[in-house]
Scaffold this motif. Structure first.
Motif, short mmCIF file in Angstrom:
data_model
loop_
_atom_site.label_atom_id
_atom_site.label_comp_id
_atom_site.label_asym_id
_atom_site.label_seq_id
_atom_site.Cartn_x
_atom_site.Cartn_y
_atom_site.Cartn_z
N ALA A 88 28.91 91.54 -22.44
CA ALA A 88 28.26 90.42 -21.67
C ALA A 88 27.61 89.27 -22.13
O ALA A 88 27.17 89.74 -23.58
CB ALA A 88 27.25 91.27 -20.68
N GLN A 89 27.44 88.22 -21.45
CA GLN A 89 26.79 87.14 -22.18
C GLN A 89 25.37 86.89 -21.77
O GLN A 89 24.91 87.09 -20.43
CB GLN A 89 27.41 85.92 -21.83
N SER A 90 24.30 86.66 -22.56
CA SER A 90 22.80 86.40 -22.07
C SER A 90 22.42 85.40 -22.92
O SER A 90 22.75 85.21 -24.32
CB SER A 90 22.34 87.59 -21.86
N VAL A 91 21.18 84.67 -22.61
CA VAL A 91 20.61 83.71 -23.38
C VAL A 91 19.18 84.21 -23.05
O VAL A 91 18.72 84.01 -21.69
CB VAL A 91 20.73 82.36 -23.22
N THR A 92 18.12 84.28 -24.14
CA THR A 92 16.86 84.38 -23.86
C THR A 92 16.00 83.11 -24.54
O THR A 92 16.04 83.05 -25.82
CB THR A 92 16.53 85.76 -24.43
N GLN A 93 15.25 82.55 -23.90
CA GLN A 93 14.23 81.60 -24.37
C GLN A 93 12.94 82.17 -24.43
O GLN A 93 12.46 82.70 -23.39
CB GLN A 93 14.29 80.27 -23.59
N LEU A 94 12.60 82.62 -25.48
CA LEU A 94 11.36 83.52 -25.71
C LEU A 94 9.93 82.96 -25.00
O LEU A 94 8.99 83.54 -24.69
CB LEU A 94 11.14 84.00 -27.06
N ASP A 95 9.70 81.82 -24.94
CA ASP A 95 8.54 81.04 -24.53
C ASP A 95 8.87 80.19 -23.45
O ASP A 95 9.76 79.25 -23.27
CB ASP A 95 7.87 80.19 -25.45
N SER A 96 8.14 80.20 -22.18
CA SER A 96 8.30 79.31 -20.96
C SER A 96 7.61 78.08 -21.42
O SER A 96 7.98 77.09 -20.93
CB SER A 96 7.79 80.08 -19.95
N HIS A 97 6.63 78.21 -21.95
CA HIS A 97 5.88 76.92 -22.42
C HIS A 97 5.63 76.92 -24.03
O HIS A 97 5.11 78.02 -24.50
CB HIS A 97 4.65 76.71 -21.63
N VAL A 98 5.50 75.74 -24.46
CA VAL A 98 5.15 75.47 -25.89
C VAL A 98 4.17 74.15 -26.07
O VAL A 98 4.69 73.17 -25.43
CB VAL A 98 6.36 75.57 -26.83
N SER A 99 3.18 74.13 -26.61
CA SER A 99 2.14 73.27 -26.67
C SER A 99 2.11 72.91 -28.38
O SER A 99 1.66 73.76 -29.07
CB SER A 99 0.99 73.38 -26.23
N VAL A 100 2.46 71.85 -29.00
CA VAL A 100 2.28 71.31 -30.30
C VAL A 100 1.28 70.10 -30.11
O VAL A 100 1.47 69.17 -29.13
CB VAL A 100 3.39 71.20 -30.94
N SER A 101 0.54 69.79 -31.18
CA SER A 101 0.12 68.44 -31.32
C SER A 101 1.08 67.39 -31.68
O SER A 101 2.03 67.74 -32.59
CB SER A 101 -1.18 68.37 -32.33
N GLU A 102 0.94 66.19 -31.42
CA GLU A 102 1.75 65.01 -31.92
C GLU A 102 1.84 65.02 -33.47
O GLU A 102 0.74 65.23 -34.21
CB GLU A 102 1.22 63.83 -31.42
N GLY A 103 2.84 65.03 -33.89
CA GLY A 103 2.98 64.86 -35.53
C GLY A 103 3.12 66.14 -36.30
O GLY A 103 3.47 66.39 -37.61
N THR A 104 3.30 67.19 -35.24
CA THR A 104 3.18 68.76 -35.92
C THR A 104 4.76 69.29 -35.56
O THR A 104 5.25 68.57 -34.74
CB THR A 104 2.06 69.60 -35.48
N PRO A 105 5.11 70.24 -36.38
CA PRO A 105 6.52 70.57 -36.11
C PRO A 105 6.63 71.31 -34.99
O PRO A 105 5.39 72.05 -34.24
CB PRO A 105 6.61 71.72 -37.39
N VAL A 106 7.99 71.37 -34.48
CA VAL A 106 8.35 71.98 -33.10
C VAL A 106 9.14 73.19 -33.19
O VAL A 106 10.16 72.93 -34.18
CB VAL A 106 8.92 70.98 -31.96
N LEU A 107 8.88 74.20 -32.69
CA LEU A 107 9.90 75.48 -32.75
C LEU A 107 10.25 76.00 -31.29
O LEU A 107 9.00 76.52 -30.71
CB LEU A 107 9.50 76.76 -33.68
N LEU A 108 11.51 75.82 -30.87
CA LEU A 108 11.70 76.34 -29.80
C LEU A 108 12.75 77.56 -29.68
O LEU A 108 13.87 77.36 -30.33
CB LEU A 108 12.18 75.55 -28.90
N ARG A 109 12.41 78.77 -29.35
CA ARG A 109 13.20 79.72 -29.90
C ARG A 109 14.15 80.23 -28.63
O ARG A 109 13.93 80.17 -27.54
CB ARG A 109 12.36 81.13 -30.07
N CYS A 110 15.52 80.44 -29.26
CA CYS A 110 16.57 80.89 -28.35
C CYS A 110 17.33 82.11 -29.09
O CYS A 110 17.78 81.99 -30.25
CB CYS A 110 17.44 79.88 -28.30
N ASN A 111 17.59 83.08 -28.31
CA ASN A 111 18.29 84.30 -28.84
C ASN A 111 19.36 84.44 -27.68
O ASN A 111 19.22 84.34 -26.62
CB ASN A 111 17.51 85.66 -28.95
N TYR A 112 20.75 84.55 -28.08
CA TYR A 112 21.64 85.12 -27.52
C TYR A 112 22.43 86.34 -27.64
O TYR A 112 22.08 87.00 -28.64
CB TYR A 112 22.80 84.02 -27.66
#
Lengths: 113, 114
Positions: free
Chosen positions: A1-25
């Motif tokens: 079976a196939q699935s996708v999990t995005q671990l965070d429904s919301h992410v907040s970062v300050s302008e100029g800082t790194p972004v990390l959006l997580r995805c597992n499949y």
């Protein structure tokens, strides 16, 4: 079976800082993986894609993602966030042997001034 | 850059009425899709279409739904008798290759059922 999990429904970062959006499949077959961005009242724009070539994929607007088979992950990153990055981001997996397409639930990225 | 276009951008319809959502895919693409996004929820696959046939469909795509490619350019989604729960954003997508190729999405049609 196939699935996708995005671990965070919301992410907040300050302008100029790194972004990390997580995805597992999970996928029984060799997958192709994509990240799409959706700005308010807009359609889905392709950010980047992985289709079994290089594991580190560069996309538009400074985003990149790394396919890690051992961790079954395809996290989206950006070194420095910009206000215009505020949007909803979707991780998508497709199975190469057919047309099964699965969307993650999405992560809303908020950029703080 | 070629793009997928959808019309109308917003459709308001009375419950029980038929509605047709229209899409013009990218001209050399061969695979066509419809998705639905209910407000605040995830994007859900409805149907894929290739060579004038449905190739995959989800549980959502019941007998009330149909798709058609009436000519060489348009790809339509018809909902025969709309229900309140059909209110959603509907996205059309197309791609050149099955499996590996990315899908290109239109800006969507917001369907509101009254």
């Amino acid at each position: 079976a196939q699935s996708v999990t995005q671990l965070d429904s919301h992410v907040s970062v300050s302008e100029g800082t790194p972004v990390l959006l997580r995805c597992n499949y999970s996928s029984s077959y060799s997958p192709s993986l994509f990240w799409y961005v959706q700005h308010p009242n807009k359609g889905l724009q392709l950010l980047l894609k992985y289709t079994s070539a290089a594991t580190l994929v560069k996309g538009i607007n400074g985003f990149e993602a790394e396919f890690k088979k051992s961790e079954t992950s395809f996290h989206l990153t950006k070194p420095s966030a910009h206000m215009s990055d505020a949007a909803e981001y979707f991780c998508v997996v497709t199975r190469n042997r057919d047309d099964k397409i699965i969307f993650g639930k999405g992560t809303r990225l908020h950029i703080l001034p | 850059e070629p793009e997928v276009t959808q019309t109308p951008s917003h459709q308001v319809t009375q419950m029980g009425q038929e509605v047709i959502l229209r899409c013009v895919p990218i001209s050399n693409h061969l695979y066509f899709y419809w998705y639905r996004q209910i407000l605040g929820q995830k994007v859900e696959f409805l149907v894929s279409f290739y060579n004038n046939e449905i190739s995959e469909k989800s549980e959502i795509f019941d007998d009330q739904f149909s798709v058609e490619r009436p000519d060489g350019s348009n790809f339509t989604l018809k909902i025969r008798s709309t229900k309140l729960e059909d209110s959603a954003m509907y996205f059309c997508a197309s791609r050149l290759q099955r499996g590996r190729g990315p899908q290109h999405f239109g800006d969507g049609t917001r369907l509101s059922i009254l």
